[in-house]
Design an enzyme around this catalytic site. Structure first.
Site, PDB file in Angstrom:
ATOM      1  N   MET A 173      51.777  89.091  33.897  1.00 22.23           N
ATOM      2  CA  MET A 173      53.146  89.611  34.066  1.00 22.23           C
ATOM      3  C   MET A 173      53.370  89.777  35.556  1.00 22.23           C
ATOM      4  O   MET A 173      53.436  90.894  36.087  1.00 22.23           O
ATOM      5  CB  MET A 173      53.271  90.947  33.315  1.00 22.23           C
ATOM      6  CG  MET A 173      53.360  90.780  31.807  1.00 22.23           C
ATOM      7  SD  MET A 173      52.960  92.287  30.906  1.00 22.23           S
ATOM      8  CE  MET A 173      51.188  92.108  30.791  1.00 22.23           C
TER       9      MET A 173
ATOM     10  N   MET B 226      56.943  88.089  23.108  1.00 18.55           N
ATOM     11  CA  MET B 226      56.907  89.534  23.384  1.00 18.55           C
ATOM     12  C   MET B 226      57.772  90.250  22.352  1.00 18.55           C
ATOM     13  O   MET B 226      58.950  89.919  22.168  1.00 18.55           O
ATOM     14  CB  MET B 226      57.460  89.842  24.788  1.00 18.55           C
ATOM     15  CG  MET B 226      56.570  89.440  25.949  1.00 18.55           C
ATOM     16  SD  MET B 226      54.860  90.012  25.873  1.00 18.55           S
ATOM     17  CE  MET B 226      55.054  91.804  25.824  1.00 18.55           C
TER      18      MET B 226
ATOM     19  N   ASP C 227      45.931  92.483  30.297  1.00 13.96           N
ATOM     20  CA  ASP C 227      47.288  92.524  30.838  1.00 13.96           C
ATOM     21  C   ASP C 227      47.282  92.707  32.345  1.00 13.96           C
ATOM     22  O   ASP C 227      46.823  93.732  32.855  1.00 13.96           O
ATOM     23  CB  ASP C 227      48.056  93.677  30.186  1.00 13.96           C
ATOM     24  CG  ASP C 227      48.352  93.403  28.728  1.00 13.96           C
ATOM     25  OD1 ASP C 227      49.042  92.406  28.456  1.00 13.96           O
ATOM     26  OD2 ASP C 227      47.872  94.164  27.861  1.00 13.96           O
TER      27      ASP C 227
ATOM     28  N   ASP D  96      52.936  90.168  20.890  1.00 16.33           N
ATOM     29  CA  ASP D  96      52.406  91.239  21.737  1.00 16.33           C
ATOM     30  C   ASP D  96      53.421  92.365  21.869  1.00 16.33           C
ATOM     31  O   ASP D  96      54.513  92.160  22.399  1.00 16.33           O
ATOM     32  CB  ASP D  96      52.099  90.627  23.125  1.00 16.33           C
ATOM     33  CG  ASP D  96      51.416  91.598  24.072  1.00 16.33           C
ATOM     34  OD1 ASP D  96      51.081  92.723  23.655  1.00 16.33           O
ATOM     35  OD2 ASP D  96      51.227  91.209  25.248  1.00 16.33           O
TER      36      ASP D  96
ATOM     37  N   HIS E 104      42.440  90.614  24.953  1.00 17.33           N
ATOM     38  CA  HIS E 104      43.705  90.423  25.686  1.00 17.33           C
ATOM     39  C   HIS E 104      43.727  91.315  26.931  1.00 17.33           C
ATOM     40  O   HIS E 104      43.545  92.529  26.827  1.00 17.33           O
ATOM     41  CB  HIS E 104      44.861  90.779  24.743  1.00 17.33           C
ATOM     42  CG  HIS E 104      46.227  90.544  25.292  1.00 17.33           C
ATOM     43  ND1 HIS E 104      46.850  89.313  25.287  1.00 17.33           N
ATOM     44  CD2 HIS E 104      47.118  91.397  25.865  1.00 17.33           C
ATOM     45  CE1 HIS E 104      48.057  89.417  25.820  1.00 17.33           C
ATOM     46  NE2 HIS E 104      48.237  90.678  26.184  1.00 17.33           N
TER      47      HIS E 104
ATOM     48  N   HIS F 226      47.108  87.698  30.274  1.00 16.19           N
ATOM     49  CA  HIS F 226      48.572  87.689  30.184  1.00 16.19           C
ATOM     50  C   HIS F 226      49.116  88.087  31.556  1.00 16.19           C
ATOM     51  O   HIS F 226      49.035  89.251  31.939  1.00 16.19           O
ATOM     52  CB  HIS F 226      48.976  88.691  29.082  1.00 16.19           C
ATOM     53  CG  HIS F 226      50.439  88.929  28.940  1.00 16.19           C
ATOM     54  ND1 HIS F 226      50.946  89.954  28.169  1.00 16.19           N
ATOM     55  CD2 HIS F 226      51.526  88.289  29.458  1.00 16.19           C
ATOM     56  CE1 HIS F 226      52.265  89.936  28.220  1.00 16.19           C
ATOM     57  NE2 HIS F 226      52.642  88.945  29.007  1.00 16.19           N
TER      58      HIS F 226
ATOM     59  N   MET G 286      49.602  93.075  35.619  1.00 22.32           N
ATOM     60  CA  MET G 286      50.977  93.435  36.039  1.00 22.32           C
ATOM     61  C   MET G 286      51.013  93.658  37.537  1.00 22.32           C
ATOM     62  O   MET G 286      50.068  94.217  38.105  1.00 22.32           O
ATOM     63  CB  MET G 286      51.413  94.716  35.332  1.00 22.32           C
ATOM     64  CG  MET G 286      51.300  94.656  33.821  1.00 22.32           C
ATOM     65  SD  MET G 286      51.978  96.140  33.062  1.00 22.32           S
ATOM     66  CE  MET G 286      51.476  95.911  31.355  1.00 22.32           C
TER      67      MET G 286
ATOM     68  N   SER H  61      44.085  94.723  23.091  1.00 21.34           N
ATOM     69  CA  SER H  61      44.506  94.745  24.498  1.00 21.34           C
ATOM     70  C   SER H  61      43.902  95.980  25.144  1.00 21.34           C
ATOM     71  O   SER H  61      44.136  97.100  24.681  1.00 21.34           O
ATOM     72  CB  SER H  61      46.031  94.821  24.586  1.00 21.34           C
ATOM     73  OG  SER H  61      46.402  95.341  25.849  1.00 21.34           O
TER      74      SER H  61
HETATM   75  C1  DX5 Z   1      52.736  95.239  27.258  1.00 23.63           C
HETATM   76  C2  DX5 Z   1      51.459  94.444  27.158  1.00 23.63           C
HETATM   77  C3  DX5 Z   1      50.746  94.590  25.862  1.00 23.63           C
HETATM   78  C4  DX5 Z   1      50.333  95.994  25.507  1.00 23.63           C
HETATM   79  C5  DX5 Z   1      50.645  96.156  24.058  1.00 23.63           C
HETATM   80  O1  DX5 Z   1      53.544  94.755  28.266  1.00 23.63           O
HETATM   81  O2  DX5 Z   1      51.692  93.065  27.374  1.00 23.63           O
HETATM   82  O3  DX5 Z   1      49.648  93.696  25.755  1.00 23.63           O
HETATM   83  O4  DX5 Z   1      48.965  96.282  25.705  1.00 23.63           O
HETATM   84  O5  DX5 Z   1      50.436  97.457  23.731  1.00 23.63           O
HETATM   85  P1  DX5 Z   1      50.859  98.065  22.317  1.00 23.63           P
HETATM   86  O6  DX5 Z   1      50.095  97.304  21.262  1.00 23.63           O
HETATM   87  O7  DX5 Z   1      50.487  99.481  22.446  1.00 23.63           O
HETATM   88  O8  DX5 Z   1      52.362  97.850  22.171  1.00 23.63           O
HETATM   89 ZN    ZN Z   2      50.022  91.632  26.893  1.00 30.83          ZN
END
Ligand code: DX5
Ligand code: ZN
Length: 224
Positions: A67, A136, A34, A174, A32, A65, A36, A7
């Site tokens: 969010m 998650m 993210d 994740d 991956h 992903h 947000m 990620s």
């Molecule tokens: C958190 C993200 C993850 C994040 C995980 O909300 O969805 O993808 O990058 O990071 P680590 O592996 O550091 O927990």
């Molecule tokens: Zn993620």
């Protein structure tokens, strides 16, 4: 065989292409990303222009992903930007069946994400239109959080459902994955393991991914 999905949330964004090249060298196939929105989760990250820029510098599959509170509006825009697979949170999708079918009709794989507090049972009636389920193992929003062990129980329940039903969806996890819990994660039935801070905060991201790949292989071959 379980795959490792780095990620980029914990990568150095001033050198994103170099960071991606490092993990690419480890032989991964999916990256991956993210997204947000500051509403669904208390953090803001990247939007379609960044996905589109990443699309230009790699052939890796892009796992986006979302969010965000309005995935129906933005999923097609991310697919247009280059996403190969898009996951949406069950918690923001009142018409989840419709959302998943829409993502597939736009040409991407469709995934559903469950927060730590959302039961696996909520997916019973959409698993046949789901390409992958993302469990998650932290509350979403930030990298570097501690793994919530109950996620493993949810993965086992999903894996059992998958076997009973004969469906083919992949299981992704994740958040908070480290070298100590990786074996348990893989043995629980996870196909895609996301890792952010473990990979990109290490001094050698390529070597860290390779080490994870080796541990994932061993987890399934060594009996304990
Ligand atoms: C958190 C993200 C993850 C994040 C995980 O909300 O969805 O993808 O990058 O990071 P680590 O592996 O550091 O927990
Ligand atoms: Zn993620």
């Amino acid at each position: 065989m379980a795959e490792i999905l780095p990620s980029i949330l914990s990568a150095d964004f001033t050198r994103l292409a170099e960071e991606i090249a490092k993990v690419e060298k480890a032989g991964i196939s999916i990256l991956h990303l993210d997204v947000m929105d500051g509403h669904f989760v208390p953090n803001l990250t990247i939007g379609p222009p960044v996905v589109s820029s990443i699309r230009k510098i790699t052939k890796l599959k892009l796992d986006v992903h979302l969010m965000i509170t309005d995935p129906d509006k933005y999923a097609p825009i991310f697919i247009e930007a280059g996403a190969d697979q898009v996951s949406v949170h069950q918690e923001v999708c009142p018409h989840l069946d419709r959302t998943l079918r829409m993502i597939q009709s736009e040409g991407a794989k469709a995934g559903v994400v469950l927060n730590p507090s959302t039961p696996v049972a909520t997916l019973a009636d959409v698993l046949d239109v789901t390409d992958y389920v993302l469990i998650m193992s932290v509350n979403p929003g930030f990298g570097g959080q501690r793994f919530i062990p109950n996620a493993l129980r949810k993965v086992r329940a999903l894996d059992a459902l998958r076997k009973e039903s004969g469906l083919q969806f992949a299981i992704e996890i994740d958040g908070g994955v480290n070298l100590e819990n990786l074996g348990d994660v893989v043995r629980a039935g996870v196909d895609w393991v996301v890792a952010g801070s473990l990979v990109f905060h290490s001094s050698d991201p390529e070597a860290t991914v390779r080490q994870m790949q080796q541990l994932a292989r061993q987890a399934l071959t060594v009996s304990v």
